[in-house]
Design a protein around this motif. Structure first.
Motif, short mmCIF file in Angstrom:
data_model
loop_
_atom_site.label_atom_id
_atom_site.label_comp_id
_atom_site.label_asym_id
_atom_site.label_seq_id
_atom_site.Cartn_x
_atom_site.Cartn_y
_atom_site.Cartn_z
N ALA A 22 0.83 -1.21 0.00
CA ALA A 22 0.00 0.00 0.00
C ALA A 22 0.86 1.25 0.00
O ALA A 22 0.55 2.24 -0.69
CB ALA A 22 -0.93 -0.01 1.21
N ASP A 23 1.96 1.23 0.76
CA ASP A 23 2.87 2.38 0.79
C ASP A 23 3.41 2.68 -0.61
O ASP A 23 3.39 3.83 -1.07
CB ASP A 23 4.05 2.10 1.73
CG ASP A 23 3.74 2.40 3.18
OD1 ASP A 23 2.77 3.14 3.45
OD2 ASP A 23 4.47 1.90 4.05
N ARG A 24 3.90 1.64 -1.29
CA ARG A 24 4.52 1.84 -2.60
C ARG A 24 3.49 2.33 -3.63
O ARG A 24 3.76 3.25 -4.41
CB ARG A 24 5.15 0.54 -3.09
CG ARG A 24 6.18 -0.07 -2.14
CD ARG A 24 7.46 0.73 -2.06
NE ARG A 24 8.42 0.13 -1.15
CZ ARG A 24 9.30 -0.80 -1.48
NH1 ARG A 24 9.33 -1.27 -2.72
NH2 ARG A 24 10.16 -1.28 -0.59
N VAL A 25 2.32 1.70 -3.64
CA VAL A 25 1.29 2.08 -4.61
C VAL A 25 0.81 3.51 -4.36
O VAL A 25 0.70 4.32 -5.29
CB VAL A 25 0.11 1.09 -4.56
CG1 VAL A 25 -1.05 1.59 -5.43
CG2 VAL A 25 0.54 -0.29 -5.02
N GLU A 106 7.45 18.40 2.99
CA GLU A 106 7.60 16.95 3.18
C GLU A 106 7.33 16.16 1.89
O GLU A 106 7.61 14.96 1.84
CB GLU A 106 6.60 16.47 4.25
CG GLU A 106 6.63 17.25 5.55
CD GLU A 106 7.74 16.82 6.47
OE1 GLU A 106 8.54 15.94 6.07
OE2 GLU A 106 7.83 17.38 7.58
N LEU A 107 6.79 16.81 0.85
CA LEU A 107 6.39 16.07 -0.36
C LEU A 107 7.50 15.25 -0.99
O LEU A 107 7.24 14.13 -1.47
CB LEU A 107 5.80 17.04 -1.39
CG LEU A 107 4.39 17.57 -1.10
CD1 LEU A 107 3.93 18.52 -2.20
CD2 LEU A 107 3.40 16.41 -0.95
N PRO A 108 8.76 15.71 -1.04
CA PRO A 108 9.82 14.86 -1.63
C PRO A 108 10.02 13.53 -0.90
O PRO A 108 10.60 12.60 -1.46
CB PRO A 108 11.07 15.75 -1.52
CG PRO A 108 10.54 17.14 -1.58
CD PRO A 108 9.26 17.09 -0.79
N GLN A 109 9.51 13.43 0.33
CA GLN A 109 9.64 12.17 1.05
C GLN A 109 8.76 11.07 0.46
O GLN A 109 8.90 9.90 0.82
CB GLN A 109 9.33 12.38 2.53
CG GLN A 109 10.39 13.17 3.26
CD GLN A 109 10.03 13.47 4.69
OE1 GLN A 109 9.51 12.62 5.41
NE2 GLN A 109 10.30 14.70 5.11
N VAL A 113 9.34 6.93 0.43
CA VAL A 113 8.35 5.87 0.63
C VAL A 113 8.36 4.93 -0.57
O VAL A 113 8.31 3.70 -0.41
CB VAL A 113 6.94 6.47 0.84
CG1 VAL A 113 5.90 5.34 0.96
CG2 VAL A 113 6.91 7.33 2.09
N LEU A 114 8.43 5.48 -1.75
CA LEU A 114 8.39 4.67 -2.97
C LEU A 114 9.54 3.68 -3.02
O LEU A 114 9.37 2.52 -3.44
CB LEU A 114 8.41 5.57 -4.20
CG LEU A 114 8.31 4.86 -5.56
CD1 LEU A 114 6.97 4.15 -5.72
CD2 LEU A 114 8.52 5.86 -6.70
N ILE A 115 10.74 4.10 -2.59
CA ILE A 115 11.90 3.21 -2.67
C ILE A 115 12.08 2.37 -1.40
O ILE A 115 13.03 1.59 -1.30
CB ILE A 115 13.19 4.00 -2.96
CG1 ILE A 115 13.50 4.98 -1.83
CG2 ILE A 115 13.07 4.72 -4.29
CD1 ILE A 115 14.80 5.76 -2.05
#
Length: 215
Positions: A22-25, A106-109, A113-115
């Motif tokens: 769920a985090d990655r998606v 915080e958006l670049p974080q 999360v994706l990686i």
């Protein structure tokens, strides 16, 4: 501060797997959705402060493994006559203050999360030098991935003392569930819109440094 409840049974491998997927998606979808905002903020920061537009710093993640966290810059690199950086308060520009209040910095974080370096929900990643200052119990905050938001953030954010923050982080570690993550995400949206708990007082940019439990 929320009432501390007894520890629940350990979550299953299935629920942890669901959290990872769920985090990655969600991170991939939000990066696409917020790409226009990311672009606008990047351009404005480039014009206002030059390069770099992204602040990077080493932070400890799950199992205290070090990773690089990404945030939009909110402070200039202005120095005094001796070449020393000015205080955080002096270097925080109005644009940076707005980005912090709106949590846009915080958006670049989302990339973290994706990686897989971070999760959407978990204890906030703090400074590497704090690792040697934790008590054995406080160090358990690294038993789970760090998050963009967390239980401490929705219960006070920077308005908390370090002791209160760590107790809330440990409560999250001991009581984690998918439902709890969902609840924290919903409450985070509310906190961002109400701009609650940004700092302990209006004249402080961030929390004071954690010096250890005997300080």
């Amino acid at each position: 501060m929320k009432e501390i409840k007894p520890k629940r049974k350990s979550p299953t491998y299935f629920s942890r797997g669901v959290k990872i997927i769920a985090d990655r998606v969600m991170a991939a979808l939000l990066l696409l959705l917020f790409s226009p905002i990311l672009l606008v903020v990047a351009i404005v920061l480039r014009v206002r402060m030059g390069s770099p537009i992204v602040f990077t710093q080493a932070r400890p993640g799950k199992n205290s493994e070090i990773f690089t966290v990404f945030k939009f810059r909110t402070m200039t690199s202005d120095c005094d006559a001796a070449g020393n950086l000015l205080s955080d308060e002096a270097r925080l520009i109005p644009l940076g203050q707005f980005l912090r209040k709106a949590s846009l910095d915080e958006l670049p974080q989302l990339w973290n999360v994706l990686i897989g370096d971070m999760s959407f929900v978990g204890p906030r990643p703090l400074l590497v030098r704090y690792l040697e200052r934790y008590s054995p119990d406080q160090a358990r905050r690294h038993d789970v991935p760090p998050g963009i938001t967390g239980w401490a953030q929705i219960n006070g954010r920077n308005a908390l003392t370090w002791d209160e923050k760590f107790k809330l982080d440990l409560w999250y570690v001991d009581n984690w569930s998918l439902w709890l993550d969902f609840k924290i995400l919903l409450l985070t949206v509310k906190k961002v819109f109400k701009q609650e708990g940004i700092s302990q007082n209006a004249n402080v940019v961030a929390m004071p440094e954690f010096m250890g439990n005997d300080k």
